[in-house]
Design a protein around this motif. Sequence first.
Motif, PDB file in Angstrom:
ATOM      1  N   LYS A  91       0.785  -1.270   0.140  1.00 18.85           N
ATOM      2  CA  LYS A  91      -0.052  -0.002   0.022  1.00 18.85           C
ATOM      3  C   LYS A  91       0.810   1.239  -0.024  1.00 18.85           C
ATOM      4  CE  LYS A  91      -3.465  -2.105   3.115  1.00 18.85           C
ATOM      5  NZ  LYS A  91      -3.985  -2.236   4.350  1.00 18.85           N
ATOM      6  N   ALA A  92       0.322   2.438  -0.042  1.00 16.94           N
ATOM      7  CA  ALA A  92       1.028   3.710   0.037  1.00 16.94           C
ATOM      8  C   ALA A  92       1.913   3.946   1.308  1.00 16.94           C
ATOM      9  CB  ALA A  92       0.099   4.781  -0.197  1.00 16.94           C
ATOM     10  N   ASP A  93       1.402   3.261   2.350  1.00 20.19           N
ATOM     11  CA  ASP A  93       2.076   3.547   3.604  1.00 20.19           C
ATOM     12  C   ASP A  93       3.212   2.269   3.817  1.00 20.19           C
ATOM     13  OD1 ASP A  93       0.543   1.001   3.896  1.00 20.19           O
ATOM     14  OD2 ASP A  93      -0.350   2.008   5.617  1.00 20.19           O
ATOM     15  N   GLY A  94       3.400   1.437   2.825  1.00 20.77           N
ATOM     16  CA  GLY A  94       4.398   0.495   2.809  1.00 20.77           C
ATOM     17  C   GLY A  94       3.831  -0.717   3.426  1.00 20.77           C
ATOM     18  N   LYS A  95       2.810  -0.907   3.888  1.00 20.35           N
ATOM     19  CA  LYS A  95       2.266  -2.245   4.460  1.00 20.35           C
ATOM     20  C   LYS A  95       1.702  -3.047   3.333  1.00 20.35           C
ATOM     21  CE  LYS A  95       0.977  -0.125   8.904  1.00 20.35           C
ATOM     22  NZ  LYS A  95      -0.115   0.198   9.769  1.00 20.35           N
ATOM     23  N   PRO A  96       1.805  -4.378   3.430  1.00 21.22           N
ATOM     24  CA  PRO A  96       1.379  -5.257   2.460  1.00 21.22           C
ATOM     25  C   PRO A  96      -0.125  -5.177   2.322  1.00 21.22           C
ATOM     26  CG  PRO A  96       1.967  -6.541   4.357  1.00 21.22           C
ATOM     27  CD  PRO A  96       2.327  -5.142   4.709  1.00 21.22           C
ATOM     28  N   LYS A  97      -0.599  -5.496   0.942  1.00 23.88           N
ATOM     29  CA  LYS A  97      -1.968  -5.563   0.588  1.00 23.88           C
ATOM     30  C   LYS A  97      -2.366  -6.989   0.723  1.00 23.88           C
ATOM     31  CE  LYS A  97      -1.766  -2.134  -3.166  1.00 23.88           C
ATOM     32  NZ  LYS A  97      -1.604  -2.077  -4.821  1.00 23.88           N
ATOM     33  N   ILE A  98      -2.826  -7.323   1.949  1.00 27.55           N
ATOM     34  CA  ILE A  98      -3.171  -8.624   2.442  1.00 27.55           C
ATOM     35  C   ILE A  98      -4.279  -9.020   1.836  1.00 27.55           C
ATOM     36  CG2 ILE A  98      -3.635  -9.871   4.327  1.00 27.55           C
ATOM     37  CD1 ILE A  98      -2.013  -8.145   6.204  1.00 27.55           C
ATOM     38  N   SER A  99      -4.336 -10.284   1.355  1.00 28.80           N
ATOM     39  CA  SER A  99      -5.750 -10.967   0.740  1.00 28.80           C
ATOM     40  C   SER A  99      -5.649 -12.317   1.037  1.00 28.80           C
ATOM     41  CB  SER A  99      -5.458 -10.772  -0.822  1.00 28.80           C
ATOM     42  OG  SER A  99      -6.298 -11.282  -1.358  1.00 28.80           O
ATOM     43  N   ARG A 100      -6.824 -12.961   0.959  1.00 30.94           N
ATOM     44  CA  ARG A 100      -6.895 -14.258   1.044  1.00 30.94           C
ATOM     45  C   ARG A 100      -7.062 -15.105  -0.268  1.00 30.94           C
ATOM     46  NH1 ARG A 100     -11.178 -15.120   5.879  1.00 30.94           N
ATOM     47  NH2 ARG A 100     -10.117 -13.811   7.323  1.00 30.94           N
ATOM     48  N   TYR A 101      -6.629 -14.358  -1.386  1.00 31.58           N
ATOM     49  CA  TYR A 101      -6.560 -15.165  -2.310  1.00 31.58           C
ATOM     50  C   TYR A 101      -5.586 -16.095  -2.392  1.00 31.58           C
ATOM     51  CZ  TYR A 101     -10.279 -12.156  -4.305  1.00 31.58           C
ATOM     52  OH  TYR A 101     -11.642 -11.651  -4.710  1.00 31.58           O
ATOM     53  N   PHE A 102      -5.704 -16.835  -3.465  1.00 31.75           N
ATOM     54  CA  PHE A 102      -4.578 -18.125  -3.456  1.00 31.75           C
ATOM     55  C   PHE A 102      -3.047 -17.470  -3.892  1.00 31.75           C
ATOM     56  CE2 PHE A 102      -2.282 -20.985  -6.124  1.00 31.75           C
ATOM     57  CZ  PHE A 102      -2.117 -21.904  -5.494  1.00 31.75           C
ATOM     58  N   LYS A 103      -3.215 -16.362  -4.721  1.00 35.24           N
ATOM     59  CA  LYS A 103      -2.060 -15.908  -5.295  1.00 35.24           C
ATOM     60  C   LYS A 103      -1.186 -15.189  -4.149  1.00 35.24           C
ATOM     61  CE  LYS A 103      -0.085 -12.846  -8.891  1.00 35.24           C
ATOM     62  NZ  LYS A 103      -0.475 -11.895  -9.905  1.00 35.24           N
ATOM     63  N   TRP A 104      -1.840 -14.598  -3.390  1.00 34.97           N
ATOM     64  CA  TRP A 104      -1.453 -13.936  -2.084  1.00 34.97           C
ATOM     65  C   TRP A 104      -0.616 -14.918  -1.409  1.00 34.97           C
ATOM     66  CZ3 TRP A 104       0.892  -9.825  -0.329  1.00 34.97           C
ATOM     67  CH2 TRP A 104       1.354  -9.733   1.157  1.00 34.97           C
ATOM     68  N   MET A 105      -1.712 -15.990  -1.041  1.00 33.14           N
ATOM     69  CA  MET A 105      -1.132 -16.701   0.126  1.00 33.14           C
ATOM     70  C   MET A 105      -0.220 -17.680  -0.140  1.00 33.14           C
ATOM     71  SD  MET A 105      -3.344 -16.160   2.877  1.00 33.14           S
ATOM     72  CE  MET A 105      -3.108 -17.657   3.578  1.00 33.14           C
TER      73      MET A 105
END
Length: 117
Positions: free
Chosen positions: A16-30
Amino acid sequence: MESYYNTLKITKVHLKADGKPKISRYFKWMYVVKPLYECMNINLEPVVPTFKEPPTNDLLNFSLLPQIKKGSVYFDDPNELVARLNLLISSQNAGNTGVNNEIISILEELNELYIIE
């Protein structure tokens, strides 16, 4: 995986803009982005994770009764609705698949006005 790791490291598209990860439950993220992100945080070179097929329940998690969203049509005059409908159907015939909801909304509006049955 190494190419993807380098792409993430350079573009930072997973942050994200603040440097934190864009967390998701999608397969690609996990199973792809998260392990690579964790490697970046401890400055390790990427370890290629072993690919395991996710359970089918996680991939196909649909409800039996989907929520139907209704849009609104901004035309009051039936002639404008018919003109817009003709334009949308022409667009659909040309290959645009993103106009179905608006076509349905116009048809519903024309039905409510007793112009079509």
